[in-house]
Design an enzyme around this catalytic site. Sequence first.
Site, short mmCIF file in Angstrom:
data_model
loop_
_atom_site.label_atom_id
_atom_site.label_comp_id
_atom_site.label_asym_id
_atom_site.label_seq_id
_atom_site.Cartn_x
_atom_site.Cartn_y
_atom_site.Cartn_z
N ALA A 41 0.80 -1.22 0.00
CA ALA A 41 0.00 0.00 0.00
C ALA A 41 0.84 1.28 0.00
O ALA A 41 0.37 2.33 -0.45
CB ALA A 41 -0.92 -0.01 1.21
N ILE A 75 -4.95 -3.67 -4.37
CA ILE A 75 -6.16 -3.99 -5.13
C ILE A 75 -6.60 -2.79 -5.95
O ILE A 75 -7.66 -2.81 -6.56
CB ILE A 75 -7.30 -4.43 -4.17
CG1 ILE A 75 -7.57 -3.34 -3.12
CG2 ILE A 75 -6.96 -5.75 -3.50
CD1 ILE A 75 -8.78 -3.62 -2.22
N HIS A 104 -3.49 -10.24 -4.00
CA HIS A 104 -4.73 -10.18 -3.23
C HIS A 104 -5.92 -9.83 -4.12
O HIS A 104 -6.91 -9.27 -3.65
CB HIS A 104 -4.59 -9.18 -2.07
CG HIS A 104 -3.59 -9.62 -1.04
ND1 HIS A 104 -3.07 -8.80 -0.07
CD2 HIS A 104 -3.01 -10.84 -0.82
CE1 HIS A 104 -2.22 -9.47 0.69
NE2 HIS A 104 -2.16 -10.71 0.25
N CYS A 121 -22.20 -19.29 -5.76
CA CYS A 121 -22.10 -20.18 -6.93
C CYS A 121 -20.89 -19.86 -7.81
O CYS A 121 -20.67 -20.51 -8.82
CB CYS A 121 -23.38 -20.13 -7.76
SG CYS A 121 -23.59 -18.56 -8.64
N CYS A 129 -28.26 -17.01 -8.46
CA CYS A 129 -28.68 -17.69 -7.22
C CYS A 129 -29.01 -16.72 -6.09
O CYS A 129 -29.28 -17.15 -4.97
CB CYS A 129 -27.59 -18.65 -6.77
SG CYS A 129 -26.16 -17.83 -6.03
#
Length: 412
Positions: free
Chosen positions: A51, A135, A153, A164, A188
Site C-alpha cells: 500500500a 487492489i 490479493h 455459486c 442464485c
Amino acid sequence: MAAPRVVNARATRSKGESATRTRILKDGTIESVAELIKNGSAKNIIVMSGAGISTAAGIKDFRSPGTGLYDDLERFNLPYPEAVFDISFFKDNPDPFYRLAKELLPGRYRPTFTHYLLPLLAKKDLLLRSYTQNIDMLERLTGLDEDLLVEAHGSFATSECIECNELCDNSYVRKHILKGEIPHCKECKGLVKPTITFFGEQLPDRFGTLAQVDFKKCDLLIVLGTSLQVEPFNRLITRVPATCPRLLINREKAGEDMHLGFDFDDKWKYPVLRDAVFLGNCDEGVRQLAKLCDWEGELQAMFEAGNIEMALAEELEAMTLAKEAEEEQKEIEERAKAEQESEDKGEEEKPHVKKDTENILKDTHENHQVPKNLEESSSSDDDVDAITDRLQATEISSSKKDSAPAKDDKPS
Ligand code: OAD
C-alpha cells in the site's frame, strides 16, 4: 495457495556464525544496489509492493498509525479492523465492505512516480515480475503488460458470486457500489463481491504457480511500500536464492522478524551479506535509484506522459458519464410527462421526478468528479470523439507499443 493472514513470527537465529561470509552488496545502501544494476548483474528483477506505493496517489495504507485505513474504521463498528476484509464477517455483514469499496473503487486515482518504475524495468527487459498486494489496479494503469503482473490479493477487475462463483458483470457491481447498494447474483441471489482476496480465502492460483518458478530465478528483489505483515505474501522475500540481493524502500524497516527475512543490521549473521534499505518515501527512493542508474529522465518522461493520458481518460469518462446522466434525465422527464398527461394535463412536474434528476446529477458529481461545466453543457459525440483521438495520440500510447514483450522463459 494459503489464505492471507497477519503474522508476528520471530526468526530463529542461525546456529553459530559462518566462518567465511560472502558479500554480495558492497554495503547495505541503495547505491550498491544501483551498481549491480549498472554492471549488468541484475537481469531478472522481481518487484514486490504494498500500500505504501499508492499513498502518494491519495490512497490510504492499512497500518500506518493515525493515517492508515485500519485506524479509520470506527464508523463501521467492526469487531477488529481487518474484519472489513474477512470473508466470514462479510457473509454476515457485507455492508461495511461495500461502504468502504465506494471509497476505494478504482477510477479516481492515478499511478505514482513509483508505479512507473515497473514499465521502465519492463522496457529494459529487466522485470521478471511485479507482485503486488494492492487492489487499486494502479500498476495496470501504467500500461504494464499484464503478463508481468501478479495481483496477489486480487483486484476490482472482476466480481463473482460468493455462493455459486458465477462471474458477474462488473459494471452492474460498480453501479451498485456507487449507489451504496449491495449487489446480488442474478443466478442464485447470493452475495457478489469483487475478486479481492479476503482473509479466509485462497490467493489466486496465478500467485502460487508463478511464485514457485519466478523466485528461484530472481537476481534482484526490490520491495516497495509494505509492512510485510501478511502471509503468505511476506514469505516471498525468503524464497529468492540465498545469494540474491534484496532492497527495501519503505518508511520503516520491515520483514526482519522471520526466518531468512531481511537482515539490515547483521543481526542474524547470515553467511551472505545481501540486504539494503532506503528509509523514506517510495517516490524519493525510486527517484534516487533511477538517478543512480541514469534513468531519471526516462522515468520522469514516462510519469508525465502517463499523467497526460490519465487526464484525458478522466475527461473522457466524465463526458461519457455526463452524457449518460443527461440521457437518463431526459428519460425520466419524458416518463413523467407521459404520466402527467394521462393523469392530469394541467398538473405541475411531480416533485419526486425532480428529486430523481437532482440525485442522479449529484451522484455523478460526487462519484465521478464530473467537471461542473459539463453539467450545463450537453456533451456531444463529437467532443467524446475528439478526446478519444487525443488519447490515442498521446506519447504513452506509442511507448506502450515499444515496450519489451515478456521474457520468453516466463510461464504465462
Ligand atoms: P501496510 O499498511 O501494512 O504497510 C504499508 C507500509 O508502507 C508501512 O510500512 C508504511 O510505513 C509504508 N508507507 C506508507 N506510505 C509510504 C510511502 N509513501 N513511501 C514509503 N513507505 C510508505 O500495507 P501492506 O503491507 O500493503 O490485505 O498491507 C498488506 C495487506 O494487509 C493488504 O494487502 C491488505 C491488508 O490487510 C488484504 O486485504 C488481504
